[in-house]
Design a protein around this motif. Structure first.
Motif, PDB file in Angstrom:
ATOM      1  N   GLN A  10       0.852  -1.189   0.000  1.00 40.69           N
ATOM      2  CA  GLN A  10       0.000   0.000   0.000  1.00 40.69           C
ATOM      3  C   GLN A  10       0.885   1.235   0.000  1.00 40.69           C
ATOM      4  OE1 GLN A  10      -2.365   0.733   3.527  1.00 40.69           O
ATOM      5  NE2 GLN A  10      -3.939   1.774   2.348  1.00 40.69           N
ATOM      6  N   SER A  30      -1.793  -0.660  -4.094  1.00 46.40           N
ATOM      7  CA  SER A  30      -3.011   0.016  -3.669  1.00 46.40           C
ATOM      8  C   SER A  30      -2.685   1.342  -3.011  1.00 46.40           C
ATOM      9  CB  SER A  30      -3.776  -0.853  -2.669  1.00 46.40           C
ATOM     10  OG  SER A  30      -4.906  -0.167  -2.176  1.00 46.40           O
ATOM     11  N   THR A  31      -3.661   2.213  -3.024  1.00 49.96           N
ATOM     12  CA  THR A  31      -3.624   3.417  -2.205  1.00 49.96           C
ATOM     13  C   THR A  31      -4.820   3.413  -1.247  1.00 49.96           C
ATOM     14  OG1 THR A  31      -4.870   4.687  -3.849  1.00 49.96           O
ATOM     15  CG2 THR A  31      -2.474   4.837  -3.941  1.00 49.96           C
ATOM     16  N   SER A  32      -5.759   2.517  -1.493  1.00 53.46           N
ATOM     17  CA  SER A  32      -7.007   2.448  -0.727  1.00 53.46           C
ATOM     18  C   SER A  32      -6.865   1.606   0.522  1.00 53.46           C
ATOM     19  CB  SER A  32      -8.123   1.845  -1.585  1.00 53.46           C
ATOM     20  OG  SER A  32      -8.386   2.642  -2.690  1.00 53.46           O
ATOM     21  N   LEU A  46     -11.251  -3.678  -4.939  1.00 53.98           N
ATOM     22  CA  LEU A  46      -9.883  -3.532  -4.443  1.00 53.98           C
ATOM     23  C   LEU A  46      -9.098  -4.836  -4.623  1.00 53.98           C
ATOM     24  CD1 LEU A  46      -7.723  -1.849  -2.975  1.00 53.98           C
ATOM     25  CD2 LEU A  46      -8.763  -2.581  -0.811  1.00 53.98           C
ATOM     26  N   ILE A  50      -5.815  -5.261  -7.008  1.00 54.73           N
ATOM     27  CA  ILE A  50      -4.531  -5.751  -6.485  1.00 54.73           C
ATOM     28  C   ILE A  50      -4.120  -7.016  -7.233  1.00 54.73           C
ATOM     29  CG2 ILE A  50      -3.395  -6.774  -4.471  1.00 54.73           C
ATOM     30  CD1 ILE A  50      -5.040  -4.796  -2.747  1.00 54.73           C
ATOM     31  N   LEU A  72      -4.114  -5.280   4.152  1.00 56.15           N
ATOM     32  CA  LEU A  72      -3.707  -5.377   2.758  1.00 56.15           C
ATOM     33  C   LEU A  72      -2.435  -6.204   2.613  1.00 56.15           C
ATOM     34  CD1 LEU A  72      -4.499  -1.813   1.387  1.00 56.15           C
ATOM     35  CD2 LEU A  72      -5.670  -3.956   0.884  1.00 56.15           C
TER      36      LEU A  72
END
Length: 113
Positions: A10, A30-32, A46, A50, A72
């Motif tokens: 992330q 990811s950034t979420s 998501l 990924i 994550l």
């Protein structure tokens, strides 16, 4: 031959990831953050995102750099386990301000300490 990839679980906007470039080309997964809502459409999207970014992961040459959400990171390691049982992990060392490599195998690890 292409350079290894470093899969960062992330991207955290306040973190400096320049040291991962010593090991390969960074790929941010990811950034979420995951949603707490059961059967969340966000979580499905998501995971799909990924999985698509992680599709070329090769456990023999690539690295995983856990960053941000431990949920994550766990998800990424579960996906990595589908591709092999030995992982190259980059662990951040706060004292030295750099990543160190940990190569770990989970093959046949059934004994409890």
């Amino acid at each position: 031959m292409t350079r290894p990839k470093v899969y960062v679980t992330q991207e955290v906007v306040t973190a400096n990831y320049s040291d991962v470039e010593r090991f390969g080309d960074p790929v941010f997964l990811s950034t979420s953050e995951v949603s707490n809502v059961p059967d969340s459409l966000h979580n499905r999207k998501l995971v799909s995102f990924i999985r698509s970014r992680f599709a070329d992961y090769d456990p023999d040459v690539d690295f995983i750099a856990p960053s941000g959400s431990p949920v994550l990171a766990g998800l990424v390691f579960a996906m990595a386990r589908e591709k092999g049982s030995t992982f190259n992990i980059l662990k951040w060392n706060n004292r030295d301000r750099q990543y160190t490599v940990i190569r770990i195998s989970v093959e046949g690890t059934t004994n409890v300490y």
